[in-house]
Design a protein around this motif. Structure first.
Motif, PDB file in Angstrom:
ATOM      1  N   CYS A 173       1.091  -1.108  -0.111  1.00  0.00           N
ATOM      2  CA  CYS A 173      -0.179  -0.285   0.416  1.00  0.00           C
ATOM      3  C   CYS A 173       0.652   1.579   0.357  1.00  0.00           C
ATOM      4  O   CYS A 173       0.087   2.301  -0.627  1.00  0.00           O
ATOM      5  CB  CYS A 173      -0.659  -0.100   1.000  1.00  0.00           C
ATOM      6  N   VAL A 174       2.180   1.278   0.454  1.00  0.00           N
ATOM      7  CA  VAL A 174       2.973   2.090   0.449  1.00  0.00           C
ATOM      8  C   VAL A 174       3.545   2.418  -1.438  1.00  0.00           C
ATOM      9  O   VAL A 174       3.279   3.745  -1.845  1.00  0.00           O
ATOM     10  CB  VAL A 174       3.836   2.211   1.840  1.00  0.00           C
ATOM     11  N   HIS A 175       4.265   1.419  -2.277  1.00  0.00           N
ATOM     12  CA  HIS A 175       4.639   1.941  -3.197  1.00  0.00           C
ATOM     13  C   HIS A 175       3.614   1.470  -4.432  1.00  0.00           C
ATOM     14  O   HIS A 175       4.384   1.938  -5.495  1.00  0.00           O
ATOM     15  CB  HIS A 175       5.620   0.737  -3.124  1.00  0.00           C
ATOM     16  N   PRO A 258      13.215  12.850  -1.652  1.00  0.00           N
ATOM     17  CA  PRO A 258      11.849  11.550  -1.772  1.00  0.00           C
ATOM     18  C   PRO A 258      11.235  11.789  -2.721  1.00  0.00           C
ATOM     19  O   PRO A 258      10.829  13.048  -3.628  1.00  0.00           O
ATOM     20  CB  PRO A 258      11.152  12.112  -0.337  1.00  0.00           C
ATOM     21  N   ILE A 259      10.910  11.095  -4.026  1.00  0.00           N
ATOM     22  CA  ILE A 259       9.921  11.222  -5.190  1.00  0.00           C
ATOM     23  C   ILE A 259       8.743  12.070  -3.729  1.00  0.00           C
ATOM     24  O   ILE A 259       8.325  11.902  -4.684  1.00  0.00           O
ATOM     25  CB  ILE A 259       9.901  10.333  -5.700  1.00  0.00           C
ATOM     26  N   SER A 260       8.020  11.392  -3.225  1.00  0.00           N
ATOM     27  CA  SER A 260       6.708  11.765  -2.948  1.00  0.00           C
ATOM     28  C   SER A 260       7.198  11.545  -1.636  1.00  0.00           C
ATOM     29  O   SER A 260       7.212  10.824  -0.772  1.00  0.00           O
ATOM     30  CB  SER A 260       5.632  11.161  -3.103  1.00  0.00           C
ATOM     31  N   GLU A 261       6.369  12.260  -0.759  1.00  0.00           N
ATOM     32  CA  GLU A 261       6.358  12.630   0.547  1.00  0.00           C
ATOM     33  C   GLU A 261       5.334  11.445   1.470  1.00  0.00           C
ATOM     34  O   GLU A 261       5.519  11.807   2.654  1.00  0.00           O
ATOM     35  CB  GLU A 261       6.395  14.114   1.489  1.00  0.00           C
ATOM     36  N   ARG A 262       4.635  11.020   0.856  1.00  0.00           N
ATOM     37  CA  ARG A 262       3.749  10.200   1.299  1.00  0.00           C
ATOM     38  C   ARG A 262       4.047   8.844   1.475  1.00  0.00           C
ATOM     39  O   ARG A 262       3.111   8.504   1.541  1.00  0.00           O
ATOM     40  CB  ARG A 262       2.862  10.162  -0.222  1.00  0.00           C
ATOM     41  N   LEU A 263       5.424   8.720   1.275  1.00  0.00           N
ATOM     42  CA  LEU A 263       5.814   6.990   1.394  1.00  0.00           C
ATOM     43  C   LEU A 263       6.415   7.036   2.681  1.00  0.00           C
ATOM     44  O   LEU A 263       7.627   6.636   2.869  1.00  0.00           O
ATOM     45  CB  LEU A 263       6.998   7.047   0.081  1.00  0.00           C
ATOM     46  N   ILE A 264       5.377   6.529   2.895  1.00  0.00           N
ATOM     47  CA  ILE A 264       5.541   6.623   4.578  1.00  0.00           C
ATOM     48  C   ILE A 264       5.219   4.859   5.488  1.00  0.00           C
ATOM     49  O   ILE A 264       3.597   5.096   4.697  1.00  0.00           O
ATOM     50  CB  ILE A 264       5.197   7.607   5.685  1.00  0.00           C
TER      51      ILE A 264
END
Ligand code: 13P
Ligand code: SF4
Length: 307
Positions: A173-175, A258-264
């Motif tokens: 769900c992250v990648h 980071p390509i996106s700050e949402r990759l957590i």
């Protein structure tokens, strides 16, 4: 207690109890800093197999601690948090694999290591993102293969090796958010950078990305190695943001975007320094895989390590 006091107490407890702390790159920076070994899924499994500590405190999600317990049944394996799941591990069960094997008696099941012990027990060979290509290439040509549970990693393996496989419909769900458009946008914005992408990403079978000269697919440890050894100064990172802590530690003079700050991964972040300290003090929570499931599951990991 301050962070420093907690770190000192953890170091003291580790010594007293002959414990080792293994942590994944996606955990919080302060957790990574108390680890004896920090690594990707492959490195962590190898380390769990060779440590002579009495206690393995595993900082990561639950399937990782389970893998350590499968490999080292004579050790006390602890996880600082109960219920740290993974959308991949939850995408398939051993029962579903049992059914598939009944219908395809000559087929082979290759499972990504992000699976439960129950799933591994019905698996012929495991793989991680670091060795998936080698594992699949080594399998007999005439066998049908079911690859579970990551459809994006599976699609990447198919593209790179040319090997046809049946893919299970799971994803991280992250990648899952890292698509071709996101990578193309980053490549246009940072033309001098290398783009390091985890193959769990949805773009891993996108020809536009696969053909980019500065885009590389790696496990997290592969990214760390590439960035350390590369003469480049700038890198776009397409994996969970926790990895940037190690990248920056190894190469303080390089830039990691980071390509996106949402990759957590919220599940990995459940492991806190307070939790690590409490786990060592109380020797909790014990992760143990009962027989015969453990013996069945270990065969698939041994098959991977042999390959
Ligand atoms: P690696 O540790 O193989 O890089 O995989 C990343 C991951 O998502 C682990 O859950
Ligand atoms: Fe699972 Fe994805 Fe989190 Fe890794 S990053 S633990 S694959 S949900």
């Amino acid at each position: 207690m301050t962070i420093q006091e907690m770190q000192e107490r953890i170091a003291q407890l580790k010594k007293e109890k002959n414990a080792v702390i293994l942590a994944h790159y996606y955990t919080r920076p302060e957790v990574q800093d108390v680890a004896d070994y920090l690594g990707d899924s492959l490195g962590l499994s190898q380390e769990a197999g060779k440590t002579d500590a009495d206690i393995i405190l595993f900082c990561g999600v639950h399937f990782m601690a389970e893998t350590a317990a499968i490999i080292s049944p004579d050790k006390r394996v602890l996880t600082p948090v109960l219920g740290a799941g993974c959308s991949l591990a939850e995408a398939i069960t051993g029962y579903e694999l049992k059914r598939w094997k009944e219908e395809h008696p000559d087929g082979l099941v290759v499972s990504y290591v992000n699976t439960t012990a129950d799933t591994k027990a019905y698996t012929d060979v495991c793989c991680t993102s670091a060795n998936a290509l080698e594992v699949v290439k080594a399998l007999p040509e005439d066998k049908e293969i079911l690859f579970v549970p990551d459809s994006h990693l599976g699609a990447w393996i198919q593209k790179v090796t040319g090997r046809e496989m049946t893919l299970w419909d799971g994803h991280c769900c992250v990648h899952h958010i890292v698509d071709g458009e996101m990578v193309i946008e980053a490549a246009n914005k940072y033309p001098e950078a290398d783009i390091l992408i985890h193959p769990e990403s949805i773009c891993s079978s996108d020809e536009r990305v696969l053909n980019m000269p500065n885009a590389y697919f790696y496990s997290t440890a592969g990214m760390v190695k590439h960035a350390k050894e590369s003469p480049k100064r700038q890198f776009v990172i397409a994996t969970e943001l926790g990895t940037i802590h190690k990248l920056q530690q190894d190469s303080p003079d390089k830039e990691f975007i980071p390509i996106s700050e949402r990759l957590i991964c919220a599940q990995m972040k459940k492991v806190t320094l307070e939790g690590v300290l409490e786990a060592l003090e109380k020797e909790q929570y014990v992760v143990k895989i009962d027989e015969p499931m453990r013996s069945d599951a270990v065969k698939s990991i041994d098959a991977m390590l042999k390959l």
